[in-house]
Design an enzyme around this catalytic site. Structure first.
Site, mmCIF file in Angstrom:
data_model
loop_
_atom_site.group_PDB
_atom_site.id
_atom_site.type_symbol
_atom_site.label_atom_id
_atom_site.label_comp_id
_atom_site.label_asym_id
_atom_site.label_seq_id
_atom_site.Cartn_x
_atom_site.Cartn_y
_atom_site.Cartn_z
ATOM 1 N N LYS A 167 -11.570 -51.573 27.535
ATOM 2 C CA LYS A 167 -11.575 -51.961 28.951
ATOM 3 C C LYS A 167 -12.390 -53.228 29.133
ATOM 4 O O LYS A 167 -13.605 -53.224 28.963
ATOM 5 C CB LYS A 167 -12.203 -50.869 29.827
ATOM 6 N N SER A 219 -24.843 -55.115 30.561
ATOM 7 C CA SER A 219 -26.216 -55.179 31.072
ATOM 8 C C SER A 219 -27.041 -53.968 30.630
ATOM 9 O O SER A 219 -26.495 -52.904 30.299
ATOM 10 C CB SER A 219 -26.179 -55.251 32.595
ATOM 11 N N GLU A 371 -33.979 -61.445 32.910
ATOM 12 C CA GLU A 371 -32.876 -62.190 32.291
ATOM 13 C C GLU A 371 -32.117 -62.929 33.393
ATOM 14 O O GLU A 371 -31.465 -62.305 34.228
ATOM 15 C CB GLU A 371 -31.923 -61.229 31.567
HETATM 16 P P1 NAD Z 1 -22.103 -54.974 33.209
HETATM 17 O O1 NAD Z 1 -23.007 -54.005 32.542
HETATM 18 O O2 NAD Z 1 -22.152 -55.071 34.692
HETATM 19 O O3 NAD Z 1 -20.566 -54.641 32.889
HETATM 20 C C1 NAD Z 1 -20.080 -54.614 31.566
HETATM 21 C C2 NAD Z 1 -18.867 -53.697 31.498
HETATM 22 O O4 NAD Z 1 -19.276 -52.360 31.798
HETATM 23 C C3 NAD Z 1 -17.750 -54.036 32.490
HETATM 24 O O5 NAD Z 1 -16.507 -53.824 31.842
HETATM 25 C C4 NAD Z 1 -17.960 -53.007 33.590
HETATM 26 O O6 NAD Z 1 -16.789 -52.732 34.334
HETATM 27 C C5 NAD Z 1 -18.419 -51.802 32.794
HETATM 28 N N1 NAD Z 1 -19.211 -50.806 33.531
HETATM 29 C C6 NAD Z 1 -20.000 -51.011 34.624
HETATM 30 N N2 NAD Z 1 -20.591 -49.839 34.991
HETATM 31 C C7 NAD Z 1 -20.182 -48.892 34.095
HETATM 32 C C8 NAD Z 1 -20.479 -47.505 33.923
HETATM 33 N N3 NAD Z 1 -21.314 -46.854 34.731
HETATM 34 N N4 NAD Z 1 -19.907 -46.861 32.881
HETATM 35 C C9 NAD Z 1 -19.091 -47.517 32.023
HETATM 36 N N5 NAD Z 1 -18.752 -48.828 32.145
HETATM 37 C C10 NAD Z 1 -19.315 -49.503 33.169
HETATM 38 O O7 NAD Z 1 -22.382 -56.358 32.495
HETATM 39 P P2 NAD Z 1 -21.805 -57.796 32.868
HETATM 40 O O8 NAD Z 1 -22.450 -58.240 34.143
HETATM 41 O O9 NAD Z 1 -20.325 -57.753 32.772
HETATM 42 O O10 NAD Z 1 -22.353 -58.682 31.640
HETATM 43 C C11 NAD Z 1 -23.569 -59.357 31.648
HETATM 44 C C12 NAD Z 1 -24.590 -58.613 30.800
HETATM 45 O O11 NAD Z 1 -24.070 -58.369 29.494
HETATM 46 C C13 NAD Z 1 -25.853 -59.429 30.582
HETATM 47 O O12 NAD Z 1 -26.976 -58.602 30.761
HETATM 48 C C14 NAD Z 1 -25.755 -59.856 29.128
HETATM 49 O O13 NAD Z 1 -26.976 -60.158 28.523
HETATM 50 C C15 NAD Z 1 -25.063 -58.699 28.519
HETATM 51 N N6 NAD Z 1 -24.409 -59.084 27.242
HETATM 52 C C16 NAD Z 1 -24.944 -58.627 26.061
HETATM 53 C C17 NAD Z 1 -24.393 -59.007 24.836
HETATM 54 C C18 NAD Z 1 -24.947 -58.520 23.503
HETATM 55 O O14 NAD Z 1 -24.240 -58.618 22.505
HETATM 56 N N7 NAD Z 1 -26.171 -58.021 23.434
HETATM 57 C C19 NAD Z 1 -23.295 -59.857 24.826
HETATM 58 C C20 NAD Z 1 -22.779 -60.302 26.046
HETATM 59 C C21 NAD Z 1 -23.355 -59.898 27.254
#
Ligand code: NAD
Length: 468
Positions: A167, A219, A371
């Protein structure tokens, strides 16, 4: 308006419900994506479950399918890169780099086999340790590298013999949906399903009884929610979460070379990289020169629509991210922090924010501690190196870090003192095939990359045979 479809059990799948996807460079709707219903999700997970047994039985077929996927991505690279830029905002050349990395991941894992370790082999007994694939993987990705992140999960998971339901983020589903359409003929039905939808869909995936492991990038807040959800069924988790990477500049660093390296690694993808440089610690003797050198580079960076030629920095991916940068820079300005350059949103449609360099910080401002995930870089002055390392380590995060110096050996000696999953010397974010990547502390659980990245999708099984 495109009408891209989900891929479920090897078939194209639409949904009655859709949601709009915007181009962040102009805030225009570019497509409606299907909102996967709970029933369709169940069909996707069930088909992944049913496909698992035959998929795990044939490692040679897995290897050849991964090579076929890589060839498909390669021959459709221009189209996929254009879709990434259109939905995510990054300059086209960065989208192409993202796909080149994805192709490398696919080829690397196509050639990797699961090891069998023999612990004992005597006249009386044999003890071997096998790696069993987990089963159905829920792969959930963020919006900053839609296909790069997807492939860093799919390639090792499929190579290990798992089947997957992917997803993408609701901000950037189009490139993943199109990827699914392109590879539908290449994969046996059910081995890889691609669904699109909201955060709620993600929570349905993590709660599904047939999912055995959740591979999540995103995140810290969502990662913690997923860990809670996984606990109820003791599902395994691989969590790649946020970072607040420090760059520690030593007093012998070459100012221009360091400014080039730090700038590139802080502002690529408009700063929206988990492992971007997000704070810089510079010694008093060269502090002013380094701030000026970074501000010069920010001033000359070309900001604009990533589809146009010659653009260095695109828009932020979504309005929430632009609001967050505005809030964090505003908070710093209120505490009297100086803007060396930038510090404002730009006029016009689209989610643009000027590349920003902040100077004169104490180190306890929100933009240093949290961050920011955007194009605003705080530079903090230090007087001795142990103080800089203490400040760098004083963080819940521990994803990446770098040391910048004219003496690489000095950097390599200091590196183990920094609490992060990777420490680079005179670079940041670089990697070679076979290198693991993961975070300490709140930055994650487990690693991707290298053999460890494939073993993450398996569990150990000991086979103890008495020969007599
Ligand atoms: P996010 O956590 O808001 O969303 C990521 C994904 O999780 C999306 O597909 C979202 O729909 C899904 N999601 C949201 N709530 C959920 C839940 N309760 N259960 C299951 N899935 C859920 O993150 P974002 O805003 O899309 O991305 C930015 C963040 O990602 C930043 O904090 C960044 O540092 C992190 N990131 C980390 C890495 C790594 O490899 N460590 C790489 C890229 C991004």
């Amino acid at each position: 308006m495109s009408d891209l479809t989900m891929t479920i059990a090897g078939q194209a799948q639409t949904s009655k419900e859709t949601f709009p996807v915007l181009n962040p460079a102009n805030a225009q709707v570019i497509a409606e994506a299907p909102e996967c219903t709970p029933e369709l999700l169940d069909a996707a997970v069930t088909s992944a479950h049913e496909a698992h047994e035959s998929w795990l039985a044939d490692p040679a077929a897995r290897s050849s399918v991964l090579m076929d996927i890589s060839a498909t991505v390669e021959s459709n690279l221009d189209e996929l890169a254009a879709r990434i830029t259109e939905e995510q905002g990054k300059p086209l050349h960065e989208a192409k780099d993202e796909l080149s990395g994805a192709i490398s991941d696919l080829r690397y894992y196509a050639e990797l086999n699961l090891p069998v370790d023999t612990v004992a082999d005597t006249d009386d007994l044999m003890v071997q340790v096998l790696r069993r694939p987990m089963g159905v993987i829920a792969a959930i990705t963020p919006w900053n590298f839609p296909l790069g992140t997807a492939m860093s999960k799919l390639a090792p998971a499929l190579a290990a013999g798992c089947t997957v339901v992917l997803k993408p983020s609701p901000y950037t589903p189009l490139s993943s949906l199109r990827f699914g359409e392109l590879i539908r003929e290449v994969l046996p039905p059910g081995v890889l399903n691609i669904v699109s939808g909201s955060d709620y869909l993600g929570s349905l995936m993590t709660g599904h009884p047939l999912v055995r492991m959740i591979s999540f990038t995103g995140s810290v807040a969502t990662g913690k929610n997923i860990a809670v959800s996984a606990a109820a069924d003791l599902k395994r988790v691989l969590l790649e979460l946020g970072g607040n990477d420090p760059a520690i500049v030593l007093d012998d660093a070459d100012i221009d070379a360091t400014a080039d390296g730090v700038f590139a690694n802080a502002f690529a993808n408009c700063g929206q990289i988990c492992v971007a440089i997000k704070r810089v610690y510079a010694p008093r003797a060269i502090y002013g020169q380094l701030v000026d050198a970074l501000a010069d580079r920010a001033r000359s960076a070309r900001l604009g629509d990533g589809r146009a030629p010659g653009i260095d920095i695109g828009p932020l991916c979504n309005p929430a991210q632009r609001d967050r940068i505005t809030e964090l820079v505003g908070d710093a300005l209120q505490s009297g922090i100086k803007v060396a350059v930038g510090g404002a949103v730009t006029d016009g449609p689209g989610y643009f924010y000027e590349p920003t360099v902040l100077a004169g910080l104490n180190g306890d401002e929100r933009i240093v501690v949290e961050e920011q995930f955007g194009p605003a870089l705080p530079i903090i002055e230090y007087s001795d190196i142990s103080e800089a390392i203490t400040q760098a380590n004083d963080s819940h995060y521990g994803l990446g870090a770098s040391v910048w110096t004219s003496d690489p050996e000095r950097g390599r000696t200091l590196a183990p003192q920094v609490e992060s999953g990777t420490v680079w010397v005179n670079t940041h974010q670089s990697g070679v095939p076979g290198q693991p990547f993961g975070g300490l502390k709140w930055s994650g659980i487990g690693v991707e990359g290298g053999p460890w990245g494939m073993l993450a999708y398996t569990e150990l099984q000991a086979i103890h045979t008495n020969k007599v």
